[in-house]
Write a protein that holds these residues in place. Sequence first.
Motif, PDB file in Angstrom:
ATOM      1  N   PRO A   1       0.835  -1.210   0.000  1.00  0.00           N
ATOM      2  CA  PRO A   1       0.000   0.000   0.000  1.00  0.00           C
ATOM      3  C   PRO A   1       0.864   1.253   0.000  1.00  0.00           C
ATOM      4  CG  PRO A   1       0.050  -0.977   2.180  1.00  0.00           C
ATOM      5  CD  PRO A   1       0.746  -1.939   1.256  1.00  0.00           C
ATOM      6  N   GLU A   2       0.337   2.311  -0.631  1.00  0.00           N
ATOM      7  CA  GLU A   2       1.133   3.530  -0.817  1.00  0.00           C
ATOM      8  C   GLU A   2       0.625   4.739  -0.038  1.00  0.00           C
ATOM      9  OE1 GLU A   2       2.456   3.016  -5.418  1.00  0.00           O
ATOM     10  OE2 GLU A   2       0.319   3.343  -5.051  1.00  0.00           O
ATOM     11  N   ILE A   3      -0.657   4.796   0.243  1.00  0.00           N
ATOM     12  CA  ILE A   3      -1.252   6.002   0.829  1.00  0.00           C
ATOM     13  C   ILE A   3      -1.623   5.743   2.286  1.00  0.00           C
ATOM     14  CG2 ILE A   3      -3.152   7.674   0.639  1.00  0.00           C
ATOM     15  CD1 ILE A   3      -3.175   7.041  -2.398  1.00  0.00           C
ATOM     16  N   PRO A   4      -0.999   6.457   3.212  1.00  0.00           N
ATOM     17  CA  PRO A   4      -1.216   6.169   4.636  1.00  0.00           C
ATOM     18  C   PRO A   4      -2.668   6.340   5.081  1.00  0.00           C
ATOM     19  CG  PRO A   4       0.016   8.216   4.370  1.00  0.00           C
ATOM     20  CD  PRO A   4      -0.060   7.573   3.023  1.00  0.00           C
ATOM     21  N   GLN A   5      -3.379   7.305   4.524  1.00  0.00           N
ATOM     22  CA  GLN A   5      -4.771   7.517   4.936  1.00  0.00           C
ATOM     23  C   GLN A   5      -5.633   6.305   4.574  1.00  0.00           C
ATOM     24  OE1 GLN A   5      -2.854   9.686   3.264  1.00  0.00           O
ATOM     25  NE2 GLN A   5      -3.259  11.786   3.886  1.00  0.00           N
ATOM     26  N   ASN A   6      -5.401   5.724   3.406  1.00  0.00           N
ATOM     27  CA  ASN A   6      -6.158   4.518   3.026  1.00  0.00           C
ATOM     28  C   ASN A   6      -5.879   3.384   3.996  1.00  0.00           C
ATOM     29  OD1 ASN A   6      -7.532   5.499   0.779  1.00  0.00           O
ATOM     30  ND2 ASN A   6      -5.885   4.964  -0.615  1.00  0.00           N
ATOM     31  N   THR A   7      -4.611   3.150   4.280  1.00  0.00           N
ATOM     32  CA  THR A   7      -4.256   2.068   5.188  1.00  0.00           C
ATOM     33  C   THR A   7      -4.813   2.335   6.577  1.00  0.00           C
ATOM     34  OG1 THR A   7      -2.284   1.553   3.888  1.00  0.00           O
ATOM     35  CG2 THR A   7      -2.337   0.736   6.161  1.00  0.00           C
ATOM     36  N   GLY A   8      -4.784   3.580   7.026  1.00  0.00           N
ATOM     37  CA  GLY A   8      -5.375   3.925   8.321  1.00  0.00           C
ATOM     38  C   GLY A   8      -6.860   3.617   8.362  1.00  0.00           C
ATOM     39  N   ASN A   9      -7.573   3.961   7.294  1.00  0.00           N
ATOM     40  CA  ASN A   9      -9.003   3.653   7.222  1.00  0.00           C
ATOM     41  C   ASN A   9      -9.243   2.147   7.234  1.00  0.00           C
ATOM     42  OD1 ASN A   9      -9.821   6.329   7.122  1.00  0.00           O
ATOM     43  ND2 ASN A   9      -9.791   6.401   4.896  1.00  0.00           N
ATOM     44  N   ILE A  10      -8.398   1.407   6.545  1.00  0.00           N
ATOM     45  CA  ILE A  10      -8.529  -0.051   6.491  1.00  0.00           C
ATOM     46  C   ILE A  10      -8.211  -0.665   7.854  1.00  0.00           C
ATOM     47  CG2 ILE A  10      -7.602  -2.145   5.405  1.00  0.00           C
ATOM     48  CD1 ILE A  10      -7.260  -0.296   2.842  1.00  0.00           C
ATOM     49  N   ILE A  11      -7.247  -0.106   8.558  1.00  0.00           N
ATOM     50  CA  ILE A  11      -6.963  -0.565   9.927  1.00  0.00           C
ATOM     51  C   ILE A  11      -8.221  -0.417  10.778  1.00  0.00           C
ATOM     52  CG2 ILE A  11      -5.719   0.031  12.057  1.00  0.00           C
ATOM     53  CD1 ILE A  11      -3.282   0.664  10.181  1.00  0.00           C
TER      54      ILE A  11
ATOM     55  N   LEU B   1       5.425   3.714   9.319  1.00  0.00           N
ATOM     56  CA  LEU B   1       4.382   3.359  10.282  1.00  0.00           C
ATOM     57  C   LEU B   1       4.199   4.447  11.338  1.00  0.00           C
ATOM     58  CD1 LEU B   1       5.130  -0.428  10.658  1.00  0.00           C
ATOM     59  CD2 LEU B   1       3.235   0.650   9.435  1.00  0.00           C
ATOM     60  N   ASP B   2       5.118   5.402  11.367  1.00  0.00           N
ATOM     61  CA  ASP B   2       4.991   6.547  12.274  1.00  0.00           C
ATOM     62  C   ASP B   2       4.281   7.722  11.621  1.00  0.00           C
ATOM     63  OD1 ASP B   2       6.408   5.201  14.265  1.00  0.00           O
ATOM     64  OD2 ASP B   2       8.330   5.880  13.465  1.00  0.00           O
ATOM     65  N   ASP B   3       3.883   7.573  10.368  1.00  0.00           N
ATOM     66  CA  ASP B   3       3.251   8.654   9.607  1.00  0.00           C
ATOM     67  C   ASP B   3       2.031   9.187  10.345  1.00  0.00           C
ATOM     68  OD1 ASP B   3       1.385   9.872   7.592  1.00  0.00           O
ATOM     69  OD2 ASP B   3       3.086   9.446   6.277  1.00  0.00           O
ATOM     70  N   LYS B   4       1.957  10.511  10.516  1.00  0.00           N
ATOM     71  CA  LYS B   4       0.855  11.111  11.274  1.00  0.00           C
ATOM     72  C   LYS B   4      -0.488  10.914  10.570  1.00  0.00           C
ATOM     73  CE  LYS B   4       1.206  15.743   9.322  1.00  0.00           C
ATOM     74  NZ  LYS B   4       1.380  17.158   9.547  1.00  0.00           N
ATOM     75  N   HIS B   5      -0.488  10.843   9.232  1.00  0.00           N
ATOM     76  CA  HIS B   5      -1.735  10.623   8.497  1.00  0.00           C
ATOM     77  C   HIS B   5      -2.261   9.208   8.732  1.00  0.00           C
ATOM     78  CE1 HIS B   5      -1.264  14.457   6.572  1.00  0.00           C
ATOM     79  NE2 HIS B   5      -0.071  14.102   6.125  1.00  0.00           N
ATOM     80  N   LEU B   6      -1.351   8.241   8.807  1.00  0.00           N
ATOM     81  CA  LEU B   6      -1.722   6.857   9.101  1.00  0.00           C
ATOM     82  C   LEU B   6      -2.326   6.781  10.500  1.00  0.00           C
ATOM     83  CD1 LEU B   6      -1.549   3.795   8.276  1.00  0.00           C
ATOM     84  CD2 LEU B   6       0.653   3.786   9.448  1.00  0.00           C
ATOM     85  N   LYS B   7      -1.658   7.375  11.455  1.00  0.00           N
ATOM     86  CA  LYS B   7      -2.134   7.354  12.842  1.00  0.00           C
ATOM     87  C   LYS B   7      -3.483   8.055  12.973  1.00  0.00           C
ATOM     88  CE  LYS B   7       1.494   5.399  14.734  1.00  0.00           C
ATOM     89  NZ  LYS B   7       1.464   4.040  15.195  1.00  0.00           N
ATOM     90  N   ARG B   8      -3.644   9.184  12.295  1.00  0.00           N
ATOM     91  CA  ARG B   8      -4.896   9.941  12.374  1.00  0.00           C
ATOM     92  C   ARG B   8      -6.040   9.144  11.759  1.00  0.00           C
ATOM     93  NH1 ARG B   8      -4.177  15.178   9.703  1.00  0.00           N
ATOM     94  NH2 ARG B   8      -2.930  15.631  11.531  1.00  0.00           N
ATOM     95  N   SER B   9      -5.806   8.510  10.622  1.00  0.00           N
ATOM     96  CA  SER B   9      -6.852   7.736   9.958  1.00  0.00           C
ATOM     97  C   SER B   9      -7.260   6.519  10.774  1.00  0.00           C
ATOM     98  CB  SER B   9      -6.390   7.276   8.578  1.00  0.00           C
ATOM     99  OG  SER B   9      -6.101   8.374   7.757  1.00  0.00           O
ATOM    100  N   GLY B  10      -6.306   5.900  11.429  1.00  0.00           N
ATOM    101  CA  GLY B  10      -6.594   4.725  12.253  1.00  0.00           C
ATOM    102  C   GLY B  10      -7.200   5.072  13.596  1.00  0.00           C
ATOM    103  N   LEU B  11      -7.196   6.367  13.907  1.00  0.00           N
ATOM    104  CA  LEU B  11      -7.727   6.881  15.181  1.00  0.00           C
ATOM    105  C   LEU B  11      -7.211   6.065  16.353  1.00  0.00           C
ATOM    106  CD1 LEU B  11     -11.349   7.762  14.081  1.00  0.00           C
ATOM    107  CD2 LEU B  11      -9.483   9.338  14.468  1.00  0.00           C
ATOM    108  N   ASP B  12      -8.101   5.761  17.265  1.00  0.00           N
ATOM    109  CA  ASP B  12      -7.670   5.033  18.465  1.00  0.00           C
ATOM    110  C   ASP B  12      -7.985   3.539  18.357  1.00  0.00           C
ATOM    111  OD1 ASP B  12     -10.392   5.420  18.529  1.00  0.00           O
ATOM    112  OD2 ASP B  12     -10.484   5.911  20.657  1.00  0.00           O
ATOM    113  N   TYR B  13      -7.969   3.010  17.133  1.00  0.00           N
ATOM    114  CA  TYR B  13      -8.259   1.599  16.896  1.00  0.00           C
ATOM    115  C   TYR B  13      -7.002   0.724  16.884  1.00  0.00           C
ATOM    116  CZ  TYR B  13     -13.033   2.899  15.801  1.00  0.00           C
ATOM    117  OH  TYR B  13     -14.324   3.373  15.883  1.00  0.00           O
ATOM    118  N   TRP B  14      -5.841   1.342  16.990  1.00  0.00           N
ATOM    119  CA  TRP B  14      -4.588   0.601  16.898  1.00  0.00           C
ATOM    120  C   TRP B  14      -4.487  -0.521  17.919  1.00  0.00           C
ATOM    121  CZ3 TRP B  14      -0.858   0.873  13.212  1.00  0.00           C
ATOM    122  CH2 TRP B  14      -0.999   1.897  12.274  1.00  0.00           C
TER     123      TRP B  14
END
Length: 156
Positions: free
Chosen positions: A10-20, A40-53
């Motif tokens: 995957p290339e786009i952190p927001q997509n992966t965050g949403n999928i997480i 994996l520290d990308d702020k967009h990834l973390k924001r998209s995944g919210l508190d579901y990590w």
Amino acid sequence: MSLNIVLVEPEIPQNTGNIIRTCAATGSTLHLIKPLGFSLDDKHLKRSGLDYWDIANIQYYNSFEELQAKYPEGKFFFSTTKADKNHSEVDYGDGCFIVFGKETKGLPESLLKENKEGCIRVPMLNIEKARSLNLSNAVAIVAYEALRQLGYPDLR
């Protein structure tokens, strides 16, 4: 009952965050195949995944072959715009793997040719400008069809 979602490079952190987030909310395991197009520290990834990590089950692999070797008996489906079968025309089954490619190129042609019978697509307009759906939307559509077939296990 379980469902496995696989993202190949995957290339786009927001997509992966949403999928997480989708995987966490459905109890599905997310398998990420490297290289990833982001940290994996990308702020967009973390924001998209919210508190579901903390409730997400994420596994990492260096190649698709590594994943296949770990699950030699796995039932794999490959999401692509090039498939003949719709995503709702197959029987997914408990523990199946639904594989998605990178946002800009999809899955490698060689993988699709080797697994033609397992290729599925989400229907959409047949016009050149409508090339594909957003990755996180496609994952949600296919995942929920698989979960519907399984009777929405452990979901309220």
